[in-house]
Design an enzyme around this catalytic site. Structure first.
Site, PDB file in Angstrom:
ATOM      1  CG  ASP A  38      -1.944   1.077   1.215  1.00 23.92           C
ATOM      2  OD1 ASP A  38      -1.913   1.911   0.276  1.00 23.92           O
ATOM      3  OD2 ASP A  38      -2.794   1.108   2.125  1.00 23.92           O
ATOM      4  CG  ASN A  44      -5.993   2.022   0.854  1.00 23.07           C
ATOM      5  OD1 ASN A  44      -5.359   1.966  -0.197  1.00 23.07           O
ATOM      6  ND2 ASN A  44      -5.415   2.004   2.031  1.00 23.07           N
ATOM      7  CG  ASN A 142     -12.971 -14.290 -23.370  1.00 22.04           C
ATOM      8  OD1 ASN A 142     -13.328 -14.611 -24.505  1.00 22.04           O
ATOM      9  ND2 ASN A 142     -13.569 -14.748 -22.287  1.00 22.04           N
ATOM     10  CG  HIS A 143     -14.072 -12.023 -19.618  1.00 20.16           C
ATOM     11  ND1 HIS A 143     -13.364 -13.177 -19.883  1.00 20.16           N
ATOM     12  CD2 HIS A 143     -13.502 -11.500 -18.501  1.00 20.16           C
ATOM     13  CE1 HIS A 143     -12.433 -13.360 -18.958  1.00 20.16           C
ATOM     14  NE2 HIS A 143     -12.488 -12.341 -18.108  1.00 20.16           N
ATOM     15  CG  ASP A 239      -7.773 -13.418 -18.345  1.00 22.72           C
ATOM     16  OD1 ASP A 239      -7.128 -14.004 -17.462  1.00 22.72           O
ATOM     17  OD2 ASP A 239      -9.018 -13.422 -18.415  1.00 22.72           O
ATOM     18  CG  HIS A 243     -12.451 -19.017 -22.843  1.00 20.31           C
ATOM     19  ND1 HIS A 243     -13.275 -20.105 -22.810  1.00 20.31           N
ATOM     20  CD2 HIS A 243     -11.555 -19.182 -21.839  1.00 20.31           C
ATOM     21  CE1 HIS A 243     -12.921 -20.892 -21.802  1.00 20.31           C
ATOM     22  NE2 HIS A 243     -11.875 -20.347 -21.198  1.00 20.31           N
ATOM     23  CD  GLU A 267      -5.733 -18.008 -18.077  1.00 23.62           C
ATOM     24  OE1 GLU A 267      -6.185 -18.613 -17.113  1.00 23.62           O
ATOM     25  OE2 GLU A 267      -6.452 -17.284 -18.799  1.00 23.62           O
ATOM     26  CG  ASP A 338      -6.028 -18.305 -11.943  1.00 22.14           C
ATOM     27  OD1 ASP A 338      -6.752 -17.539 -11.267  1.00 22.14           O
ATOM     28  OD2 ASP A 338      -5.675 -18.053 -13.106  1.00 22.14           O
TER      29      ASP A 338
HETATM   30  C1  NOJ Z   1      -7.799 -16.315 -15.803  1.00 18.15           C
HETATM   31  C2  NOJ Z   1      -7.203 -15.526 -14.707  1.00 18.15           C
HETATM   32  O1  NOJ Z   1      -5.951 -15.996 -14.404  1.00 18.15           O
HETATM   33  C3  NOJ Z   1      -8.180 -15.622 -13.567  1.00 18.15           C
HETATM   34  O2  NOJ Z   1      -7.629 -15.189 -12.372  1.00 18.15           O
HETATM   35  C4  NOJ Z   1      -9.387 -14.844 -13.987  1.00 18.15           C
HETATM   36  O3  NOJ Z   1     -10.348 -14.849 -12.975  1.00 18.15           O
HETATM   37  C5  NOJ Z   1      -9.996 -15.473 -15.234  1.00 18.15           C
HETATM   38  N1  NOJ Z   1      -9.001 -15.696 -16.239  1.00 18.15           N
HETATM   39  C6  NOJ Z   1     -11.079 -14.627 -15.816  1.00 18.15           C
HETATM   40  O4  NOJ Z   1     -10.570 -13.410 -16.279  1.00 18.15           O
HETATM   41 CA    CA Z   2     -15.071 -15.451 -25.882  1.00 18.04          CA
END
Ligand code: NOJ
Ligand code: CA
Length: 710
Positions: A38, A44, A142-143, A239, A243, A267, A338
């Site tokens: 921090d 925050n 992706n999203h 990321d 997908h 990823e 993850d």
């Molecule tokens: C993969 C990432 O590593 C993860 O932490 C995330 O929640 C998902 N993709 C969705 O973005």
């Molecule tokens: Ca997609």
């Protein structure tokens, strides 16, 4: 005054200066920004937990906190920092969590206010650069954010609301060729079947899935990512690449690579090692950009934390790397955000140090997840979100020592960065492998049992060598090496001879279109020379003994992969492969109306972009389709094949033609491009009811009539 304003404007508009790094020569430090340090208490709130006990709230970490600790990070020998996503996230809780992790973006043009702003981001880049470190940003194309909770997929363009998931649904139309209901987002429900159409066009865990073929989305994501490039970063972690359409990603990367020779890694979440279709697609993606080595991580952890044969692991890893064009560009890790942290699964520190040493010496670029060096554990041994505790700073540990020594060795000895990978001895408990790059060599001895005396055939000069980690001795005489390997240690021996001939070990990026800047890493380049691609001489921009930067020339080729080599002082280097793109790349939807075809269909065409077989997807509306990166305004032909991944493909003796003029290309039997085409743009999109029953139907009918006429 005017002059001053002019200069200031120039400073703001000009891209930050760029210090090139060869990714393989370095190691990456992965930081979850909120959980690091921090550095500014005023940003925050809201959703802040000062007690650091609720893992689903913000804990205060920010970009200023990272700036404050750059010297600490540097002390580990780190050369790249991978930041968790820093774009502006939703301002609400969703599914009982705040977006402290950064993966719920709402504005790709802004920085999350809990973490800082663009000015602070640029300061971080500059301060890191002063220490020889560059910044890699986690980017999420992706999203955006949860579709049915929080801000309901709200999307902003530098502060201006564009849409949310519900209002977007009102504008959505059915794409007749893919069967996808879409506008800015896809509206095809959540992913339930983890393959095919749903994998790419469904919502991942309820996250509003982008329709990247929508030109506005495509431009918006490119602009958002370019803001980071212009701020001086050296790469992206992308990321959820599994997908998205590979064809869209290819031209997205190509767009970014035109700006700087970035290091981009994807990823592709595939937790096991099986040679199945999923693995086939993983390798396909790796031909476009590096991938995180998720499929081998569990095998490594299991073998050290619990048990298992090193001989099996050696065989598996060799098989894994054998499928990559560039195994040294794989991105390896033990821990990440993850998965449960290693030390939460097993407390044996000796074995942890072994696994860490292995990740630092395997082919590929090592990632140190923040706190790996200080033995941070996941709360109660769990994964997300408990693997994201607050950082504990300690760079005086044995783990930190191992990281530092092996990071230094990677800089000095090119065999770690660019070398091959060959087991020279393996049994259940002991494994010895060699990494060779020209005159440079590294020998890694992994031993899990009581002290073991090894006699190995080894082509090193006679002499006594000391392992860099513990000082263990190896005697080499007349091609035989004697080592007494201690229990539960990884030994690393290094031999650094002088490279007399130019030898290329790395090319970044390894996919390129004309005019792009490309970095070559290697040894023995001398003071000057030439770079040739398929025999065409390239413009050289920088030249030193270990690094060359050149500009990609235009080639007249239909090949997918072209050869690059270097000449210096009349000496020619090895050849390395480069994936060629013709340039002016855009994503196109390629459609095949083939009611008479069945099974898995592939295409292979007469331009570089189509030179390797590409699998088509079958839509529920009866078409075969695929998204492909193509040069705009280009005519091409494709041949059809049938077969399954990993098998030999059978030609169907059918050639079809297309032209990359409109966003949707319907392949035809003659060279003439069809007159009708549906361009997927925001303006042509209608409400679902009219599109499905009206315009969509008319389009499909006219298509059938036209095809019948031929
Ligand atoms: C993969 C990432 O590593 C993860 O932490 C995330 O929640 C998902 N993709 C969705 O973005
Ligand atoms: Ca997609």
């Amino acid at each position: 005054m005017r002059k001053l304003i002019g200069i200031l404007l120039l400073i703001v508009l000009l891209p930050s200066s760029y210090a090139y790094q060869i990714p393989e020569k370095g190691i990456i430090y992965q930081i979850m920004v909120d959980r690091f340090y921090d550095g500014n208490k005023s940003n925050n709130q809201p959703f802040y937990d000062p007690t650091h006990s609720n893992y689903r709230l913000y804990w205060g970490g920010d970009l200023e906190g990272i700036i404050e600790n750059l010297d600490y990070i540097k002390s580990l020998g780190v050369s790249m920092i991978w930041l968790s996503p820093v774009n502006d996230n939703i301002n609400r809780m969703a599914s009982g969590s705040a977006p402290y992790h950064g993966y719920w973006t709402r504005d790709y043009k802004r920085i999350e206010e809990h973490f800082g702003n663009w000015r602070i981001f640029k300061t971080l880049v500059k301060e890191a650069e002063k220490r020889g470190i560059c910044i890699i940003v986690d980017f999420v194309p992706n999203h955006s954010n949860p579709a049915t909770d929080g801000e309901f997929g709200s999307l902003y363009d530098n502060g201006t609301l564009v849409t949310n998931y519900y209002s977007d649904s009102k504008n959505a139309t059915l794409n007749p060729y893919t069967g996808s209901l879409e506008d800015i987002y896809h509206h095809n429900g959540n992913i339930k079947i983890w393959e095919g159409f749903e994998l790419k066009y469904g919502n991942l865990f309820g996250l509003a899935d982008f329709n990247q073929l929508n030109p506005w989305v495509d431009g918006y994501l490119k602009d958002g990512a370019s803001l980071f490039v212009r701020s001086g970063i050296c790469g992206f972690r992308i990321d959820a690449v599994k997908h998205m359409d590979l064809g869209w990603l290819t031209q997205f990367y190509a767009h970014l690579y035109m700006q700087e020779p970035l290091f981009i890694f994807g990823e592709y979440y595939k937790i096991n090692f099986e040679k199945d279709d999923d693995m086939f697609y993983f390798y396909q993606y790796s031909n476009v950009s590096s991938q995180l080595s998720i499929p081998i991580r569990n095998d490594i952890v299991r073998t050290f934390a619990f048990g298992g044969s090193l001989k099996t692991l050696a065989r598996e890893l060799e098989e894994y790397y054998s499928h990559f064009v560039y195994p040294n560009k794989a991105v390896n890790f033990l821990d990440n955000h993850d998965l449960p942290r290693y030390l939460s699964e097993s407390k044996n520190l000796d074995r942890y140090h072994m696994a860490l040493s292995l990740v630092m010496t395997l082919p590929g670029i090592p990632v140190i997840y923040y706190g790996d060096e200080s033995y941070l554990v996941s709360k109660e041994g769990k994964g997300d979100p408990y693997n994201r505790p607050m950082m504990k700073f300690d760079n005086q540990t044995e783990a930190a020592r191992i990281i530092r020594i092996l990071a230094e060795l990677r800089k000095k000895n090119n065999a770690l960065a660019y070398g091959n990978f060959e087991a020279i001895y393996a049994d259940y408990n002991t494994w010895v492998f060699e990494r060779n790059f020209g005159s440079e060599k590294v020998l890694v001895v992994v031993n899990k049992v009581d002290s073991k005396n090894l006699t190995l055939s080894l082509n090193w000069s006679n002499g006594i060598y000391r392992d860099v980690l513990y000082g263990v001795k190896m005697q080499v005489k007349d091609g035989k090496a004697e080592i007494s390997a201690p229990k539960n240690k990884v030994l690393v021996f290094s031999y650094e001879g002088k490279q007399e001939k130019p030898l290329i070990g790395s090319i970044t990026p390894y996919i390129a279109q004309p005019d792009q800047k490309i970095i070559l890493g290697g040894a023995g380049f001398g003071k000057s020379g030439n770079v040739f691609i398929e025999g065409v001489r390239a413009e050289v921009l920088e030249w030193s003994d270990e690094m060359i930067v050149f500009r990609m020339p235009k080639l007249n080729t239909q090949k997918a992969w072209v050869d690059v080599y270097v000449e210096t002082d009349g000496k020619r280097s090895n050849k390395v492969k480069l994936r060629y793109l013709n340039g002016n790349e855009e994503a196109f939807l390629l459609v095949l109306n083939a009611s008479n075809l069945m099974g898995q269909i592939w295409i292979k065409g007469n331009i570089s972009e189509l030179a390797e077989p590409i699998p088509l997807m079958r839509s529920r509306t009866g078409y075969y389709f695929q998204v492909i990166s193509l040069p705009i305004n280009t005519s091409f032909s494709v041949d059809l094949y049938s077969g399954l991944p990993w098998e030999k493909l059978e030609p169907l003796n059918m050639t079809l033609y297309g032209e990359s003029i409109n966003k949707t290309i319907i392949l035809t039997k003659t060279k003439q491009a069809p007159k009708y085409t549906q361009t997927i743009t925001r303006t042509t999109i209608q409400s679902p009811s009219t599109s499905i029953c009206g315009a969509g139907l008319i389009l499909m009918l006219s298509l059938i009539v036209l095809l019948k006429k031929r």
